[in-house]
Each structure stands twice: as structure tokens, then as C-alpha cells.
Write an enzyme that holds these catalytic residues in place. Structure first.
Site, PDB file in Angstrom:
ATOM      1  CB  SER A  53      11.594 -56.542 -36.135  1.00 58.42           C
ATOM      2  OG  SER A  53      10.684 -57.297 -35.367  1.00 58.42           O
TER       3      SER A  53
ATOM      4  CB  SER B 239       7.469 -55.718 -38.164  1.00 60.63           C
ATOM      5  OG  SER B 239       8.642 -56.311 -37.666  1.00 60.63           O
TER       6      SER B 239
ATOM      7  CE  LYS C 279       9.518 -59.883 -38.306  1.00 57.05           C
ATOM      8  NZ  LYS C 279       9.671 -59.211 -37.016  1.00 57.05           N
TER       9      LYS C 279
END
EC number: 3.4.16.4
Length: 388
Positions: free
Chosen positions: A58, A118, A61
């Protein structure tokens, strides 16, 4: 009894010496890859396998957030824009806030969900709102990565979820995009929130709990992004500010959540405890006698565009040297504000930081006869110097 006490004392002293020797020999942490940089200059303070290609989970991101905030700054979309959730966004697994297809939320709330919790479903909804499709957005991500000089990065989705396509980056490249993202203060405000709620359609609320527990535990930390998959291990791109210095650390492929937190804390502690920010020259520092051979004036003065700052190990300021590098040749016409060169700060022949030198005045190009006369005069000077 005295023998035992003596033995214990010897062991303790030996351990202290071993620790001191280890510190003197160099700092190290146990994760697979890591980097520590000064956020203002990008100066690298520590690195380990920083160019090793790894799945980022993640941490991906960061680029999703960066592109979106840049589009907001350009006026192409607003934080208050309403975003319709697609079937694709609803179908995302992993971390999510359980968005329902065909419902609408503000872009601002979706970005908070991405930053704090997230949320993969919110991430895809954001990408589709900005670029039309996630596929288009991923193409933009890879283009922006190239523009930023992220040489060892390729994205195949916006979330970092496991994929059949190539999806990798490096600790160094993560630091580059993290440094760019923190130029958007709003993201740091979101990233420093521990718990928050956003309103969902039909009167529901989504609870957002920060995936970065160090926000509560590490002094000065206000971001930035965690990541975890089986392939990526435990990752964390973090940033903290203390005593006027902001650092960015990246940890990749830790074995446990605790390891990534401890490694991050140790890495940032190393930076804050071992280094200091030093202003070598103030903005406007003058450099004289810069030659402009074909100008109406044959020399000029330049000045530093900004403060020349450097992050240096405590006690090693005296090892720094300065080097003036002038563009060769400087040719008229020169306009005030033109870049004429730079001043570099070096540590053991390594360039740590540099600042541009700007022209302080306009200089027109000299006429043909003036330039011809100067050429003749230089020829005579060289002839005489060769004779004598």
C-alpha cells in the site's frame, strides 16, 4: 562473590565497548531495504539496498495521493467534488471502508480514507474520478514516476494489492515520491489523525483508524503510509519533524509489524541524533568577478538563489568545503535572474548540497567593433606573455 561481580562488570564493559565500536563503524538496521533522507534537500543520510526492486504493497498509494493532489492544485478536480463509487471500486479486497456501488462521496472523504485507513475501495474510486478509469490513472502514475526520476519503479494498479502485472519500486524511489507528496500540507494533516469518521450514504459512518501506530508513539511524526502483503512484507514510509529538520524514512520488507515500527524509530532516531542542519551561505550571498567576455560589461556579480543548507554529522562541519561552478562560457545577453552557475557543498569530495547562482543585472551583448578590439587586445597579451 567478588569474582562473579568482577566477571559481570567485565561483561558489561565489553558489551558497552562493542556497542560503541558498532556505532563508530556505522549504523545498520535489519530489514531488507531502507533509506533515510532530509526532506528539504533530498540528501541521503543512510541507505541499505536502496535500489533493490521490491513489491511496495500500500505504499503505492503515495503516488495515488500525489497525482490526485496535483490535479486538485491544477483546478482539474476539487476536494469537494462528488465521486460516484463504481462496481470495480466496491469489489476491492484488503483494507476497505465497504463502499457501495452507485453511492456518492466527496473526494475529500475518500482521500482521508486512503491516507488514514489505506482503504482500497476508496483508492480506486479516487483514481476513476481523476482519470476516468483506473487503467488511465495507472498510466499517469508511471509517467509521473519517470518525471520524478524514479528509475526502478513500475505500477500496475493504484492500491498495491497483489497483481499479475509487474508492480515494484525501491526504497529510494519511495523516498522520492514521499518527498514530493509532503509538499501538500493537507495530506500530512490527514496522515497525522489517529481516529476519525466520515459520513457514508444512508446515514452510515465509516471509522478510520490510522494504520501507522507510530503516529501516537513517535515524537514529531505526522505521516506517511504503511503497506503489507505476504510478498511485500511490512513496509512503512514515515516522516517526522524535530528542531527545524524534517526527515523521511522508508522501510521495506520487514518481517513483522513490530519490526517495521522499531526499524523506523531507530532510523529516524539515528537521523535526528547524529545529524544537524547547517546553513552554509545565506540567500543573496554574492560571487564577484564572473566573466562575460562578449558583454557590454566584461564581468558581473551573481548571488545565491536561496540559503545553501546542508545536513551534516554532528562535529563534522569543519570537514565541509565549498566549490563555485560557473557555466562556461557566460555569454551576453544576460538577464537579471539568469542562472550563471552554482555553489556546491562537498564532504570528502561528495556533493551534499548545492544552490543556483543568479545574475544580479542585465548585460547586453557588446557591439562588433568592441568585440573585435577585445580579441585583438587578447591576441597581443598572449603574444607578449609567450615571448617573456
Amino acid at each position: 562473590m567478588k569474582k562473579i561481580a568482577t566477571t559481570v562488570a567485565i561483561i558489561i564493559v565489553s558489551l558497552i565497548l562493542m556497542v560503541n565500536n558498532a556505532r563508530a563503524g556505522g549504523f545498520d538496521i535489519g530489514v531488507d531495504a531502507a533509506i533515510l533522507i532530509d526532506a528539504e534537500s533530498g540528501q541521503v543520510l543512510y541507505e541499505k539496498n536502496a535500489d533493490k526492486k521490491l513489491p511496495p504493497a500500500s505504499i503505492t498509494k503515495i503516488m495515488t495521493l500525489l497525482l490526485t493532489m496535483e490535479e486538485v492544485d491544477k483546478g482539474n478536480i476539487s476536494l469537494d467534488s462528488m465521486v460516484t463509487v463504481s462496481q470495480l471500486a466496491e469489489s476491492m479486497g484488503g483494507s476497505q471502508i465497504y463502499l457501495a456501488a452507485d453511492t456518492r462521496l466527496k473526494l475529500r472523504d475518500l482521500l482521508k480514507a486512503v491516507t488514514i485507513a489505506s482503504a482500497n475501495d476508496a483508492c480506486v474510486a479516487v483514481a476513476e474520478a481523476v482519470a476516468g478509469t483506473e487503467e488511465n490513472f495507472v498510466r499517469w502514475m508511471n509517467k509521473r514516476a519517470r518525471e520524478l526520476g524514479m528509475k526502478n519503479t513500475h505500477f500496475s494498479n493504484t492500491t498495491g494489492l497483489p497483481t499479475d502485472g509487474e508492480h515494484y519500486t525501491t526504497a529510494r524511489d519511495v523516498a522520492i515520491m514521499a518527498r514530493e507528496l509532503i509538499k501538500h500540507p493537507q495530506v500530512l494533516k490527514w496522515a497525522s489523525i489517529w481516529v476519525d469518521y466520515i459520513d457514508l450514504p444512508n446515514g452510515r459512518k465509516a471509522m478510520l483508524t490510522n494504520t501507522n501506530r507510530l503516529i501516537n508513539d513517535y515524537p514529531g511524526m505526522d505521516g506517511l503510509k504503511t503497506g503489507h502483503t505476504d510478498a511485500a512484507g511490512y513496509c512503512l514510509a514515515a516522516t517526522a519533524r524535530r528542531n527545524g529538520m524534517r526527515l523521511i524514512s522508508v522501510i521495506m520488507k520487514g518481517e513483522t509489524e513490530r519490526e517495521r515500527e522499531e526499524a523506523t524509530a531507530r532510523l529516524l532516531d539515528y537521523g535526528f541524533n547524529s545529524f544537524e542542519k547547517y546553513i552554509v551561505l545565506k540567500k543573496g550571498h554574492k560571487v564577484h568577478n564572473i566573466e562575460v567576455p562578449n558583454g557590454t560589461r566584461t564581468s558581473t556579480v551573481a548571488e545565491t538563489a536561496n540559503d545553501l543548507k546542508v545536513v551534516v554529522k554532528k562535529g563534522e562541519k569543519d570537514l565541509l568545503t565549498k566549490k563555485v561552478v560557473i557555466n562556461e562560457p557566460v555569454e551576453a545577453p544576460v538577464k537579471k535572474g539568469d542562472v550563471l552557475g552554482k555553489i556546491q557543498v562537498l564532504y570528502k569530495d561528495q556533493v551534499l548540497s548545492q544552490v543556483k547562482l543568479l545574475a544580479t543585472e542585465d548585460i547586453e551583448k557588446a557591439g562588433f567593433l568592441t568585440r573585435l578590439w577585445r580579441s585583438i587586445a587578447r591576441w597581443f597579451q598572449e603574444l607578449i606573455s609567450n615571448i617573456f
